[in-house]
Motif scaffolding. Structure first.
Motif, PDB file in Angstrom:
ATOM      1  N   LEU A  44       5.069   8.016  15.662  1.00  0.00           N
ATOM      2  CA  LEU A  44       4.029   8.909  16.196  1.00  0.00           C
ATOM      3  C   LEU A  44       2.953   8.128  16.942  1.00  0.00           C
ATOM      4  CD1 LEU A  44       3.683  11.567  13.365  1.00  0.00           C
ATOM      5  CD2 LEU A  44       4.857  11.766  15.571  1.00  0.00           C
ATOM      6  N   GLY A  45       2.780   6.875  16.610  1.00  0.00           N
ATOM      7  CA  GLY A  45       1.849   6.026  17.343  1.00  0.00           C
ATOM      8  C   GLY A  45       2.366   5.641  18.722  1.00  0.00           C
ATOM      9  N   GLN A  46       3.673   5.828  18.944  1.00  0.00           N
ATOM     10  CA  GLN A  46       4.289   5.460  20.221  1.00  0.00           C
ATOM     11  C   GLN A  46       4.326   6.604  21.223  1.00  0.00           C
ATOM     12  OE1 GLN A  46       5.101   2.103  20.360  1.00  0.00           O
ATOM     13  NE2 GLN A  46       4.207   2.297  18.320  1.00  0.00           N
ATOM     14  N   VAL A  47       4.224   7.829  20.729  1.00  0.00           N
ATOM     15  CA  VAL A  47       4.358   8.993  21.607  1.00  0.00           C
ATOM     16  C   VAL A  47       3.007   9.673  21.793  1.00  0.00           C
ATOM     17  CG1 VAL A  47       6.772   9.410  21.036  1.00  0.00           C
ATOM     18  CG2 VAL A  47       5.013  10.497  19.678  1.00  0.00           C
ATOM     19  N   GLU A  48       2.875  10.314  22.928  1.00  0.00           N
ATOM     20  CA  GLU A  48       1.637  11.044  23.207  1.00  0.00           C
ATOM     21  C   GLU A  48       1.714  12.422  22.568  1.00  0.00           C
ATOM     22  OE1 GLU A  48       0.229  11.233  27.208  1.00  0.00           O
ATOM     23  OE2 GLU A  48       1.120   9.290  27.679  1.00  0.00           O
ATOM     24  N   THR A  49       0.618  12.826  21.983  1.00  0.00           N
ATOM     25  CA  THR A  49       0.520  14.201  21.498  1.00  0.00           C
ATOM     26  C   THR A  49      -0.393  14.923  22.478  1.00  0.00           C
ATOM     27  OG1 THR A  49      -1.258  13.518  20.026  1.00  0.00           O
ATOM     28  CG2 THR A  49       0.927  13.656  19.086  1.00  0.00           C
ATOM     29  N   ASN A  50       0.132  15.930  23.104  1.00  0.00           N
ATOM     30  CA  ASN A  50      -0.585  16.617  24.183  1.00  0.00           C
ATOM     31  C   ASN A  50      -1.386  17.802  23.663  1.00  0.00           C
ATOM     32  OD1 ASN A  50       0.587  14.886  26.048  1.00  0.00           O
ATOM     33  ND2 ASN A  50       2.383  16.179  26.253  1.00  0.00           N
ATOM     34  N   GLY A  51      -2.568  17.916  24.180  1.00  0.00           N
ATOM     35  CA  GLY A  51      -3.367  19.109  23.937  1.00  0.00           C
ATOM     36  C   GLY A  51      -4.134  19.124  22.633  1.00  0.00           C
TER      37      GLY A  51
END
Length: 94
Positions: A44-51
């Motif tokens: 989860l630290g590697q991927v962007e969470t949008n919005g």
């Protein structure tokens, strides 16, 4: 004594990623849960969470969903998420 430069390549390419192999889905729950907790936090630290999250969604919701999926079959989850990350990286440089 000869040194293998590629022995810890994952640690070099993916800092913070658990080095231990993902346990099989037949491993005891505690073993799968321990590995899954570390790996999901890293992923989860590697991927962007949008919005912005809706008011009725806790900030830990995504972690909880990913953890529950990972703990069922850590090897499959690792394979799928590594493919996802590779696709994101390829897209970035394409």
């Amino acid at each position: 004594m000869e040194t293998n430069l590629f022995e810890n390549r994952d640690a070099i390419l993916h800092p913070g990623r658990p080095i231990a192999d993902a346990p099989p889905k037949t491993a005891p729950y505690a073993e799968r849960a321990e590995w899954s907790e570390r790996y999901v936090r890293w992923f989860l630290g590697q991927v962007e969470t949008n919005g912005v999250l809706p008011k009725d969604v806790l900030p830990t919701h995504l972690y909880q969903v990913e953890f529950q999926y990972c703990v069922l079959d850590p090897q499959l989850y690792e394979q799928q998420t590594q493919q996802e990350l590779a696709a994101e990286i390829a897209e970035t440089f394409h």
